[in-house]
Design a protein around this motif. Structure first.
Motif, short mmCIF file in Angstrom:
data_model
loop_
_atom_site.label_atom_id
_atom_site.label_comp_id
_atom_site.label_asym_id
_atom_site.label_seq_id
_atom_site.Cartn_x
_atom_site.Cartn_y
_atom_site.Cartn_z
N GLU A 35 0.85 -1.19 0.00
CA GLU A 35 0.00 0.00 0.00
C GLU A 35 0.89 1.24 0.00
O GLU A 35 1.79 1.36 0.82
N ARG A 36 0.59 2.15 -0.93
CA ARG A 36 1.48 3.31 -1.07
C ARG A 36 1.03 4.51 -0.25
O ARG A 36 1.81 5.45 -0.04
N ASP A 37 -0.22 4.54 0.19
CA ASP A 37 -0.71 5.68 0.97
C ASP A 37 -0.18 5.55 2.40
O ASP A 37 -0.56 4.61 3.12
N PRO A 38 0.70 6.48 2.83
CA PRO A 38 1.36 6.31 4.13
C PRO A 38 0.38 6.25 5.30
O PRO A 38 0.58 5.46 6.23
N ALA A 39 -0.69 7.06 5.24
CA ALA A 39 -1.65 7.08 6.36
C ALA A 39 -2.37 5.73 6.45
O ALA A 39 -2.52 5.14 7.53
N ARG A 40 -2.81 5.22 5.29
CA ARG A 40 -3.52 3.93 5.27
C ARG A 40 -2.58 2.81 5.72
O ARG A 40 -2.95 1.94 6.51
N LEU A 41 -1.34 2.88 5.23
CA LEU A 41 -0.35 1.85 5.58
C LEU A 41 -0.09 1.84 7.09
O LEU A 41 -0.02 0.78 7.72
N ALA A 42 0.05 3.04 7.67
CA ALA A 42 0.36 3.13 9.11
C ALA A 42 -0.78 2.50 9.92
O ALA A 42 -0.54 1.75 10.88
N ARG A 43 -2.01 2.75 9.53
CA ARG A 43 -3.14 2.18 10.27
C ARG A 43 -3.17 0.67 10.13
O ARG A 43 -3.43 -0.06 11.10
N LEU A 44 -2.87 0.19 8.94
CA LEU A 44 -2.88 -1.26 8.72
C LEU A 44 -1.78 -1.93 9.56
O LEU A 44 -1.99 -3.01 10.12
N ARG A 45 -0.65 -1.27 9.65
CA ARG A 45 0.44 -1.85 10.45
C ARG A 45 0.10 -1.88 11.93
O ARG A 45 0.59 -2.72 12.67
N ARG A 46 -0.76 -0.93 12.35
CA ARG A 46 -1.24 -0.96 13.75
C ARG A 46 -2.42 -1.92 13.89
O ARG A 46 -3.04 -1.99 14.92
N SER A 56 6.51 -1.38 -0.26
CA SER A 56 6.89 -2.06 -1.50
C SER A 56 7.35 -3.46 -1.10
O SER A 56 7.76 -3.67 0.05
N ASP A 57 7.26 -4.39 -2.04
CA ASP A 57 7.57 -5.78 -1.68
C ASP A 57 8.93 -6.16 -2.28
O ASP A 57 9.03 -6.45 -3.47
N PRO A 58 9.98 -6.18 -1.44
CA PRO A 58 11.31 -6.51 -1.98
C PRO A 58 11.40 -7.98 -2.42
O PRO A 58 12.35 -8.36 -3.10
N GLU A 59 10.41 -8.77 -2.00
CA GLU A 59 10.43 -10.20 -2.37
C GLU A 59 9.34 -10.54 -3.38
O GLU A 59 8.78 -11.63 -3.37
N LEU A 60 9.07 -9.58 -4.24
CA LEU A 60 8.03 -9.81 -5.26
C LEU A 60 8.38 -11.02 -6.13
O LEU A 60 7.50 -11.69 -6.66
N ASP A 61 9.67 -11.29 -6.25
CA ASP A 61 10.07 -12.44 -7.08
C ASP A 61 9.74 -13.78 -6.41
O ASP A 61 9.90 -14.82 -7.03
N HIS A 62 9.27 -13.75 -5.15
CA HIS A 62 8.85 -15.00 -4.49
C HIS A 62 7.36 -15.27 -4.74
O HIS A 62 6.86 -16.33 -4.38
N ALA A 63 6.65 -14.27 -5.28
CA ALA A 63 5.19 -14.40 -5.39
C ALA A 63 4.80 -15.43 -6.45
O ALA A 63 5.37 -15.44 -7.55
N ASP A 64 3.83 -16.28 -6.13
CA ASP A 64 3.24 -17.18 -7.13
C ASP A 64 2.20 -16.43 -7.95
O ASP A 64 2.02 -16.66 -9.14
N VAL A 65 1.46 -15.56 -7.26
CA VAL A 65 0.45 -14.75 -7.93
C VAL A 65 0.55 -13.32 -7.39
O VAL A 65 0.71 -13.12 -6.18
N VAL A 66 0.47 -12.34 -8.29
CA VAL A 66 0.38 -10.94 -7.88
C VAL A 66 -1.04 -10.48 -8.20
O VAL A 66 -1.50 -10.62 -9.34
N LEU A 67 -1.74 -9.99 -7.17
CA LEU A 67 -3.11 -9.49 -7.38
C LEU A 67 -3.06 -7.97 -7.37
O LEU A 67 -2.54 -7.37 -6.43
N VAL A 68 -3.60 -7.37 -8.43
CA VAL A 68 -3.56 -5.91 -8.56
C VAL A 68 -4.95 -5.36 -8.26
O VAL A 68 -5.93 -5.72 -8.93
#
Ligand SMILES: NC(=O)c1ccc[n+]([C@@H]2O[C@H](COP(=O)([O-])OP(=O)(O)OC[C@H]3O[C@@H](n4cnc5c(N)ncnc54)[C@H](O)[C@@H]3O)[C@@H](O)[C@H]2O)c1
Length: 428
Positions: free
Chosen positions: A30-41, A65-77
């Motif tokens: 998630e790129r929205d910092p406010a949304r991301l912060a709430r999700l992490r809490r 961002s996902d530094p391990e995107l190359d581990h994904a079997d499926v990416v859902l957009v």
């Protein structure tokens, strides 16, 4: 399976939580910092039933961002595809995410586009930037206010793309498809082409919006010919070929999907030289419905009147105000000089200048109001103590844009009731 979900809005967050709950390993970007912060809490940023609990119960990792995107079997957009000024879908977020996936995901990774995208988008991505991945259209049909419920128990799953992706998509959804013991409990998965899957989503929303526009026309006509709109619509609802959903008349449909998806579908058809007459009429009817509703209020109140607006969300059960008819109405009334004070059970503030004040209850919003206007069908508005409400209002006009108030109770409380089926008398 290891999944990366991009976008933690209604669709992305519900997908991430549901897939994690049924055993997949999920990373959500998630790129929205406010949304991301709430999700992490582990806080629900959307106000969707059950999301808070599942955030605490599942191990979804939320990242910028996902530094391990190359581990994904499926990416859902599941990023946004908002409306452009010309009616077409704005695909900037899809294109941006695709560039990142193209760079970071393994060749052959299945990229399932859950966002609503115009027909041909997957083909364009597959032959372009995502040429090394496998692009699948996999639209979502959830309703806001029921995001998790609908994700756990979908009525159908639709996916389309290269045939090699089919087994992976089936494995992804396998835990969500088996709802019960009977064969009828098994959720159908329609595997098709990406173009068909893309169109299937627009077709569903276009049809539901058209159904609502038709219902509004019937309610208006019922008024003209002296019939009872409620009785007519109840009769229609009992026909299984019609069904009871989307049969309530109102001041017009809105929300984050119907307006943009109908416009995008009409634009898509027009771009192909196809005149989609029914859809054009449904959109035009909806614009007229809101204009006539506003005119009804303007005709019966002075230009310096105070309006107590009940409801800001585009529908009950959500805090989402995107393309909300309530806000469009507030803007129009404020534009004519009227003052609009509002109350919505799910909304405590708004950035919109058209609303003078957002109060914490209906009585405060309607204090000294010349007219009370119901713009969202929250159940608590149907249960309002109308006698107590009439004690705090200045004027006696109650305009019900969602057919939720009992006209007899309103009259008994001393209100002059005007409902949506009274729109035929108004002219925008
Ligand atoms: N809301 C619904 O009821 C609903 C239902 C079915 C389908 N859809 C479709 O699904 C899509 C998403 O809708 P939504 O309502 O969930 O949208 P939303 O705006 O609530 O969420 C989209 C999220 O994606 C994030 N995002 C955008 N670009 C990003 C990036 N590069 N990296 C990480 N995050 C990024 C945004 O910050 C936002 O949080 C749209 O195409 C919509 O039409 C929506």
């Amino acid at each position: 399976m290891r999944l990366t979900v991009v976008g933690a809005g209604y669709v992305g967050l519900a997908s991430a939580l549901a897939f994690a709950a049924v055993g997949h390993e999920v990373v959500c970007v998630e790129r929205d910092p406010a949304r991301l912060a709430r999700l992490r809490r582990r806080e629900d940023p959307l106000g969707e039933p059950g999301v808070g609990e599942l955030l605490r119960q599942t191990a979804v990792r939320f990242v910028e961002s996902d530094p391990e995107l190359d581990h994904a079997d499926v990416v859902l957009v599941a990023v946004g595809t908002p409306m452009r000024a010309d009616g077409h879908a704005d695909l900037a977020q899809i294109d941006e995410v695709s560039r990142i996936i193209a760079y970071d995901a393994r060749p052959g990774t299945v990229v399932a586009i859950r966002s609503t995208i115009p027909v041909g988008t997957c083909d364009r991505l597959q032959t372009g930037v995502l040429g090394h991945q496998v692009v699948v259209s996999n639209p979502e049909f959830l309703r806001e206010g029921h995001a998790l419920e609908d994700t756990f128990a979908p009525t159908r799953i639709v996916a389309g793309g290269p045939s090699g992706a089919r087994a992976i998509v089936e494995a992804l959804y396998a835990p969500l498809r088996n709802r019960g013991r009977r064969a009828s409990d098994f959720v159908p998965l329609i595997w098709t082409t990406s173009r068909s899957a893309e169109l299937a989503k627009y077709a569903a929303n276009g049809f539901l919006a058209t159904k609502l526009s038709f219902v509004n026309e019937i309610a208006n006509l019922a008024d003209v010919v002296g019939a009872d709109a409620a009785a007519v619509l109840r009769t229609m609802a009992l026909d299984p070929r019609i069904g009871a959903g989307h049969l309530r008349p109102g001041l017009g449909w809105g929300g984050s999907c119907f307006p943009k998806d109908t416009r995008a579908l009409a634009a898509l058809a027009a771009g192909e030289g196809y005149d989609f007459i029914v859809l054009r009429a449904a959109i035009e009817q909806n614009n007229r419905q809101l204009a006539q509703f506003a005119y009804l209020i303007e005709r019966e109140t002075r230009a310096d009147a105070t309006i107590g607006l009940l409801g800001l969300a585009f529908k009950a059960g959500t805090a989402d105000t995107r393309e909300s008819p309530a806000l469009a109405l507030a803007r129009r009334l404020a534009g004519t000089g009227r003052r609009v004070n509002a109350y919505d059970p799910a909304i405590r503030s708004t950035p919109y200048a058209a609303i003078s004040r957002v109060d914490s209850d209906a009585f405060a919003a309607c204090a000294e109001a010349d007219a009370v206007v119901v713009a969202t069908e929250w159940p608590e508005f149907a249960a309002l103590d109308l006698c107590a409400l009439r004690q705090v209002t200045r004027g006696d006009l109650l305009v019900d844009g969602r057919a939720v108030i009992d006209p007899v109770r309103a009259a008994a409380a001393g209100f002059r009731y005007r409902g949506v089926s009274g729109l035929s008398a108004a002219q925008a």
